[in-house]
Each structure stands twice: as structure tokens, then as C-alpha cells.
Write an enzyme that holds these catalytic residues in place. Structure first.
Site, PDB file in Angstrom:
ATOM      1  N   CYS A  41       5.655   3.911  -3.857  1.00  0.00           N
ATOM      2  CA  CYS A  41       4.578   4.714  -4.441  1.00  0.00           C
ATOM      3  C   CYS A  41       3.544   3.877  -5.192  1.00  0.00           C
ATOM      4  O   CYS A  41       2.352   4.192  -5.141  1.00  0.00           O
ATOM      5  CB  CYS A  41       5.170   5.792  -5.335  1.00  0.00           C
ATOM      6  SG  CYS A  41       6.222   6.944  -4.420  1.00  0.00           S
ATOM      7  N   VAL A  42       3.972   2.826  -5.873  1.00  0.00           N
ATOM      8  CA  VAL A  42       3.005   1.962  -6.567  1.00  0.00           C
ATOM      9  C   VAL A  42       2.087   1.302  -5.550  1.00  0.00           C
ATOM     10  O   VAL A  42       0.862   1.333  -5.669  1.00  0.00           O
ATOM     11  CB  VAL A  42       3.734   0.910  -7.431  1.00  0.00           C
ATOM     12  CG1 VAL A  42       2.741  -0.114  -7.978  1.00  0.00           C
ATOM     13  CG2 VAL A  42       4.477   1.580  -8.576  1.00  0.00           C
TER      14      VAL A  42
END
Length: 197
Positions: free
Chosen positions: A129-130
Site C-alpha cells: 500500500c505504501v
């Protein structure tokens, strides 16, 4: 792209106007199932939030809605955000169903409305997700700063015939490298400053 362009910079980093905190949810940062190095990632994320608040910069916390039965299934203890949100000062929580915090959310619209052109990204997971959120931010022409000590992930287990286990720290560094030479990777949250947009 040269290897030199991907090195960690020593020059002062220009301030950013927003902080995006990715999926700092209890399932990933507390208890026996917390990511390795969780104390460091929590401390550095809290440091960035404090800097943003002091500078009156925008703070957005992304909150992943996992599928039924997942540790981050909505409404479960693991789904809850681990760090407090100060709604009184305009901090925002954006729920998401995909790795990319921009996909089918109001994140881009919010940033544009607030006049944000540059942001720092921290949180979990580095390679999921980052990384996905940072990549889309770059594609949308936002300037992106990623403090190395303020994001983390899990070890990748060994896979027979493919590889030995890959330590979480290596996974995080590869995730940074894979974003290309437009992202500004800095060694520490100490080097990130924020300003109002």
C-alpha cells in the site's frame, strides 16, 4: 536512470505540504503480529504527525478495509487506526479497499482542493500500500518524499526453489528503489519538514 540518482540524498529536503499515513492499523502495528521494527516505524510516524500539526500541514490517514475474515476487516479490533486522528484540526481519514490509496477514493480531490503539490508518505506495508500510493502520487505529478525509517513491512517467507526468506528491511529498501528516481527517499523522518499549503 542512473544508480547515482537513486542514492539517499545528503542535501536538505524541501518542505512538503501534506503527510499521508498509510494503514497504521492495530492488526499491523500491535500485538504478536506486528511488523518487525514496529517501535521505530511508530515513533517516526508519530514524529511526522507532530511536525505536520505544528506546521498546520494536512494529515491524511488511510485505513484499509480488508475482506471478511482478514485481520483488518472493518469493525474488528485490528481494523482500527492505531494512532489518534485530530479531527478538530482538520485531519482526515480515508477508507480504501485497494493497495493504492488513490483508487476509488477522494484522496486526489482532497489534495487538489487543499492546494497540495508535495507530500510525505509513511506507514505499512512498504511494498504494497505504501508503494502503490506513492507510485500513483508520482504519476499524478505530486512531489513525493519517503522517509526510510517511517515505513515497514513483514519478512517474506522462504519459497522452495525460489528464494530464502527475505528480511523485512530488505523488502522495504527494494520497494523504495522500485519507485524510480522521481521519489525522494531520505534516511530519516528527522530530515522531513512540513509546511501549510
Amino acid at each position: 536512470m542512473s544508480a547515482q540518482s537513486k542514492s539517499l540524498p545528503n542535501d536538505p529536503v524541501e518542505p512538503v505540504q501534506a503527510l499521508i499515513v498509510v494503514d497504521m492499523q492495530s492488526a499491523f502495528v500491535s500485538g504478536d503480529d506486528a511488523i518487525p521494527h514496529v517501535e521505530r516505524v511508530l515513533q517516526r510516524t508519530e514524529q511526522l504527525i507532530a511536525k505536520a500539526r505544528a506546521a498546520d500541514a494536512l494529515v491524511v490517514q488511510l485505513q484499509n478495509d480488508g475482506p471478511e475474515g482478514a485481520t483488518d476487516e472493518p469493525g474488528t479490533p485490528g481494523w482500527r487506526l492505531h494512532l489518534p486522528v485530530d479531527a478538530d484540526r482538520g485531519e482526515v481519514v480515508i477508507r480504501k479497499e485497494y493497495d493504492d490509496g488513490f483508487e476509488e477514493t477522494e484522496l486526489e480531490e482532497l489534495l487538489r482542493e487543499e492546494g497540495v503539490t508535495s507530500l510525505a508518505i509513511c506507514g505499512v506495508m512498504s511494498e504494497m500500500c505504501v508503494s502503490a500510493t506513492a507510485r500513483t502520487a508520482l504519476d499524478l505529478d505530486f512531489r513525493v518524499v519517503m522517509p526510510h525509517d517511517a515505513h515497514g513491512t513483514y519478512d517474506i517467507p522462504a519459497a522452495e526453489g525460489i528464494s530464502d526468506a527475505v528480511p523485512a528491511a530488505t523488502v522495504s529498501r527494494v520497494a523504495e528503489w522500485a519507485l524510480g528516481d522521481e521519489v525522494e527517499v531520505v534516511p530519516s523522518a528527522d530530515e522531513v519538514s512540513l509546511t501549510a499549503s
